[in-house]
Design an enzyme around this catalytic site. Structure first.
Site, PDB file in Angstrom:
ATOM      1  N   ARG A 183     -28.516  -5.073   8.763  1.00 23.99           N
ATOM      2  CA  ARG A 183     -28.075  -3.829   8.141  1.00 23.99           C
ATOM      3  C   ARG A 183     -28.008  -2.706   9.181  1.00 23.99           C
ATOM      4  O   ARG A 183     -28.335  -1.553   8.897  1.00 23.99           O
ATOM      5  CB  ARG A 183     -29.011  -3.456   6.983  1.00 23.99           C
ATOM      6  CG  ARG A 183     -28.296  -2.754   5.822  1.00 23.99           C
ATOM      7  CD  ARG A 183     -29.252  -2.423   4.685  1.00 23.99           C
ATOM      8  NE  ARG A 183     -29.728  -3.603   3.998  1.00 23.99           N
ATOM      9  CZ  ARG A 183     -30.954  -3.756   3.512  1.00 23.99           C
ATOM     10  NH1 ARG A 183     -31.839  -2.806   3.649  1.00 23.99           N
ATOM     11  NH2 ARG A 183     -31.305  -4.864   2.890  1.00 23.99           N
ATOM     12  N   ARG A 187     -26.812   3.070   5.456  1.00 21.28           N
ATOM     13  CA  ARG A 187     -26.954   4.434   4.949  1.00 21.28           C
ATOM     14  C   ARG A 187     -27.872   5.309   5.799  1.00 21.28           C
ATOM     15  O   ARG A 187     -27.889   6.527   5.633  1.00 21.28           O
ATOM     16  CB  ARG A 187     -27.467   4.385   3.510  1.00 21.28           C
ATOM     17  CG  ARG A 187     -26.418   3.905   2.518  1.00 21.28           C
ATOM     18  CD  ARG A 187     -26.994   3.766   1.120  1.00 21.28           C
ATOM     19  NE  ARG A 187     -27.985   2.700   1.045  1.00 21.28           N
ATOM     20  CZ  ARG A 187     -28.667   2.383  -0.059  1.00 21.28           C
ATOM     21  NH1 ARG A 187     -28.462   3.079  -1.164  1.00 21.28           N
ATOM     22  NH2 ARG A 187     -29.536   1.398  -0.046  1.00 21.28           N
ATOM     23  N   ARG A 199     -18.736   6.407   3.689  1.00 20.87           N
ATOM     24  CA  ARG A 199     -19.060   5.912   2.351  1.00 20.87           C
ATOM     25  C   ARG A 199     -18.784   6.944   1.277  1.00 20.87           C
ATOM     26  O   ARG A 199     -18.446   6.591   0.128  1.00 20.87           O
ATOM     27  CB  ARG A 199     -20.536   5.503   2.344  1.00 20.87           C
ATOM     28  CG  ARG A 199     -21.066   4.976   1.044  1.00 20.87           C
ATOM     29  CD  ARG A 199     -20.437   3.648   0.659  1.00 20.87           C
ATOM     30  NE  ARG A 199     -21.056   3.178  -0.555  1.00 20.87           N
ATOM     31  CZ  ARG A 199     -20.757   3.632  -1.777  1.00 20.87           C
ATOM     32  NH1 ARG A 199     -19.819   4.536  -1.930  1.00 20.87           N
ATOM     33  NH2 ARG A 199     -21.376   3.152  -2.829  1.00 20.87           N
ATOM     34  N   ASP A 213     -20.602  -7.784   2.386  1.00 21.09           N
ATOM     35  CA  ASP A 213     -21.726  -7.960   1.472  1.00 21.09           C
ATOM     36  C   ASP A 213     -21.788  -9.417   1.062  1.00 21.09           C
ATOM     37  O   ASP A 213     -20.829 -10.177   1.260  1.00 21.09           O
ATOM     38  CB  ASP A 213     -21.566  -7.055   0.247  1.00 21.09           C
ATOM     39  CG  ASP A 213     -22.842  -6.980  -0.580  1.00 21.09           C
ATOM     40  OD1 ASP A 213     -23.850  -6.461  -0.057  1.00 21.09           O
ATOM     41  OD2 ASP A 213     -22.849  -7.455  -1.731  1.00 21.09           O
ATOM     42  N   TYR A 232     -27.767 -14.205  -8.516  1.00 22.89           N
ATOM     43  CA  TYR A 232     -26.999 -13.030  -8.938  1.00 22.89           C
ATOM     44  C   TYR A 232     -26.075 -13.386 -10.102  1.00 22.89           C
ATOM     45  O   TYR A 232     -25.957 -12.644 -11.082  1.00 22.89           O
ATOM     46  CB  TYR A 232     -26.173 -12.488  -7.776  1.00 22.89           C
ATOM     47  CG  TYR A 232     -26.888 -11.465  -6.929  1.00 22.89           C
ATOM     48  CD1 TYR A 232     -27.153 -10.191  -7.419  1.00 22.89           C
ATOM     49  CD2 TYR A 232     -27.291 -11.760  -5.632  1.00 22.89           C
ATOM     50  CE1 TYR A 232     -27.809  -9.239  -6.646  1.00 22.89           C
ATOM     51  CE2 TYR A 232     -27.942 -10.823  -4.848  1.00 22.89           C
ATOM     52  CZ  TYR A 232     -28.196  -9.563  -5.364  1.00 22.89           C
ATOM     53  OH  TYR A 232     -28.842  -8.631  -4.593  1.00 22.89           O
TER      54      TYR A 232
END
Length: 641
Positions: free
Chosen positions: A323, A327, A336, A372, A449
């Site tokens: 990552r 962010r 973003r 992702d 998921y």
């Protein structure tokens, strides 16, 4: 002509209808396509069909408990086969006295023409699976003798399913399939496909494909045909047809909700243009990213990261951070703010930009593509959304064994063309000496998921399905294994030098469960990856799984922070490179503490060839960028002494 979205806009559409060829041609033209219709098969009734006559007598004398009619034409041929040998009305009366099951509207219509109303009708999409499910719900068949009128060929799966439920199956063979008497129109369509003169092919029966391939085999052009068909849009009327296509490694690009001719043509008219564009984009990406004949001449080949993957000595311990474009970086937040996360993942230029910014700013030794784990689930039929404040949400989760049938095969990477373009763009924008890492979610994490519908604390639905129905679990795993393998190999073909498999949720499993329910599938993925490409197998949450991660056969085993690196490496074994494993929260400490912790990880590696420094999971959003930069510098400085 149809207008707007539902139009072929003059695409060339090949179809293989026989009895309904004229109707199909009219439909294609109505939707603005160029109709290329060629008959592909004919039913050949069996002469002097003694088995059919015996079957009719057994029905009349009460020796058959129920009858399943699979096709309308089969019912009609059965009536013709027995009419000179058995009292017709007596046979019909006997049928009316026992349960009759029809697979769909055609056998129902054929029976009604004789004054019969079937007892049970199987719902759409009318496959053998729905037939068995309907029997389970409405008509237990244990210890019953079931007559089965099938297609021109037997269905072993259906017969096995009936027998597994305790039925004695009496097959009624009333006709065979053969090529049409005049094969020239079919041969012409075959030639058009091979020559690239067809944009869309549509199939409404598995025998259409069978006969097209038989003709190609006779001409010794079967492989040419299969290769050409992978470049066009393939539309299948329903699940049974789709299964047959997949048996030959062919993609199913379009399958309508209702398995009928009209919905098939409408769906193909609506979607074919976009699918063709995607297929061309993927081919362009892959052809532009053809690897050099000898990768050892590439500048990235002898980079510290690649050498560590091969367990070769390096002058400095390579480092990259999971990552690393995220962010915590202002540049990422700026990008973003202008788009949704899923839209960002589908924008290759922005994906490359945020990763190149991160690599340049941090000074790391490898770049992982920005994407992702979950977009792979979209083309497999899962409705994915990244909800504000909730993370990823699957709106149509898998909850029952029967739901697995609606998980589509990912036969090619066409529907994920934007990821391949991200790989190609990132490779082109990145300095030549920096390797690019592709990645995918592991089957267990993807399945979790898809089953839970989002994040979970206890994986209740996932484990319930896994424990209650191992066969259904295996079917789902096998589908995901094929998808992940296709996906990773396409990334490699597009320019990735290494791939990482993320199993973010496998830590919820015991080693015994991992070995039983996951390990065989992980081995299959690793075995299916393009030879020569290093694979990093990474899972979080349970250090006891590390030997099993290694047993899958990757070049590198990723280690999270819940175990010391020395203990992890000793557990894994010296034959594997190791990646890890600083606790991500360490980056919120002061520089002296970060240095102490980084040195501890490096000391445990003890200079052994094959160590790739990384965090034990992704960088946290709260991490100061300067601390991440400092960590990379520290690793390089300490390890080069």
């Amino acid at each position: 002509m149809a207008s707007g979205k539902s139009s072929f806009n003059q695409l060339r559409v090949a179809s293989f209808e026989s009895r309904r060829g004229e109707e199909m041609g009219t439909l294609i033209e109505k939707f603005g396509g160029q109709a290329l219709v060629s008959p592909s098969m004919r039913e050949v009734p069996l002469e002097e069909n003694r088995d059919a006559i015996d079957f009719a007598n057994h029905v009349i004398t009460g020796q058959i408990d129920a009858v399943i009619f699979m096709t309308g034409v089969g019912f009609q041929h059965l009536m013709k086969a027995i009419e000179r040998h058995v009292d017709r009305q007596q046979f019909l009366d006997a049928l009316s006295d026992i349960p009759t099951i029809v697979r769909g509207p055609k056998p129902m219509a054929a029976m009604k023409a004789e004054g019969l109303t079937p007892s049970i009708r199987v719902p759409e999409p009318n496959t053998w699976r729905e037939l068995l499910q309907t029997l389970d719900a409405q008509f237990p068949i244990a210890n019953l003798k079931i007559g089965l009128q099938e297609y021109g060929v037997a269905n072993p799966s259906l017969i096995a399913g009936l027998e597994a439920r305790g039925a004695e199956v009496v097959q009624v063979h009333v006709y065979d399939w053969d090529l049409p008497l005049d094969t020239q129109p079919l041969a012409k369509n075959l030639e058009r496909i091979i020559q690239g003169e067809v944009d869309v092919v549509m199939f409404t029966s598995a025998n259409q494909l069978n006969h097209l391939l038989i003709l190609a085999e006779r001409q010794r052009r079967k492989e040419e045909l299969l290769a050409a068909m992978r470049t066009v849009v393939i539309a299948s009327v329903g699940p049974t047809m789709s299964e047959r296509l997949r048996e030959f490694g062919l993609p199913v690009d379009i399958e309508p909700i209702h398995p009928k001719m009209g919905p098939l043509v409408a769906a193909a008219a609506e979607k074919s243009h976009d699918i063709l564009v995607r297929k061309k984009q993927v081919r362009a990406v892959l052809s532009a990213s053809t690897p050099q004949a000898d990768p050892r001449t590439a500048k990235w080949y002898d980079s510290p990261f690649m050498k560590a993957c091969r367990r070769e000595p390096t002058d400095v311990t390579p480092v990259w951070l999971m990552r690393q474009a995220g962010r915590y970086m202002a540049e990422y937040r700026e990008v973003r703010a202008k788009t949704t996360f899923l839209e960002l993942c589908k924008n290759p230029q922005l994906c490359s930009e945020v990763m190149c910014t991160a690599v340049n700013k941090l000074g790391v030794d490898a770049a992982i593509i920005f994407s992702d784990l979950l977009p792979i689930l979209e083309p497999m039929g899962l409705d994915l959304e990244y909800a504000q404040g909730e993370g990823p949400v699957i709106h149509n989760p898998i909850r029952e064994s029967a739901d697995i049938d609606r998980v589509l095969e990912l036969e090619s990477a066409d529907s994920l063309h934007y990821v391949m373009e991200t790989v190609r763009q990132t490779r082109a924008d990145m300095p030549e000496h920096i390797p690019v890492i592709g990645f995918a979610g592991a089957p267990f994490t993807l399945a979790s998921y898809a089953i839970e519908g989002g994040a979970s604390r206890n994986y209740l639905f996932t484990k319930t399905l896994m424990y209650r129905d191992p066969d259904a679990w295996r079917a789902l795993m096998e589908r995901l294994v094929r998808a992940v393998t296709v996906y990773l190999n396409a990334q490699i073909a597009a320019g990735a030098q290494c791939v990482q498999i993320f199993d973010s949720w496998a830590g919820c499993l015991s080693p015994a469960d991992y070995r039983r329910y996951l390990l065989p599938h992980m081995k299959e993925i690793v075995a299916g990856i393009t030879p020569g490409t290093p694979i990093i197998n990474f899972a979080t949450g349970n250090p006891a799984l590390l030997p099993l991660l290694a047993e899958a056969g990757p070049a590198v085993v990723g280690v999270d922070w819940r175990i010391g690196l020395a203990d992890a490496w000793n557990t894994i074994g010296e034959n594997f490179a190791v990646q890890g494993n600083l606790d991500p929260v360490s980056l919120l400490a002061d520089p002296l503490e970060i240095r102490r912790r980084a040195k501890d990880v490096l000391d445990q590696a003890a200079g052994r060839p094959g160590h790739i420094f990384n965090l034990g999971h992704g960088i946290l959003q709260q991490t100061p960028v300067d601390n991440a930069i400092a960590l990379v510098d520290m690793v390089h400085e300490i390890s080069s002494k």
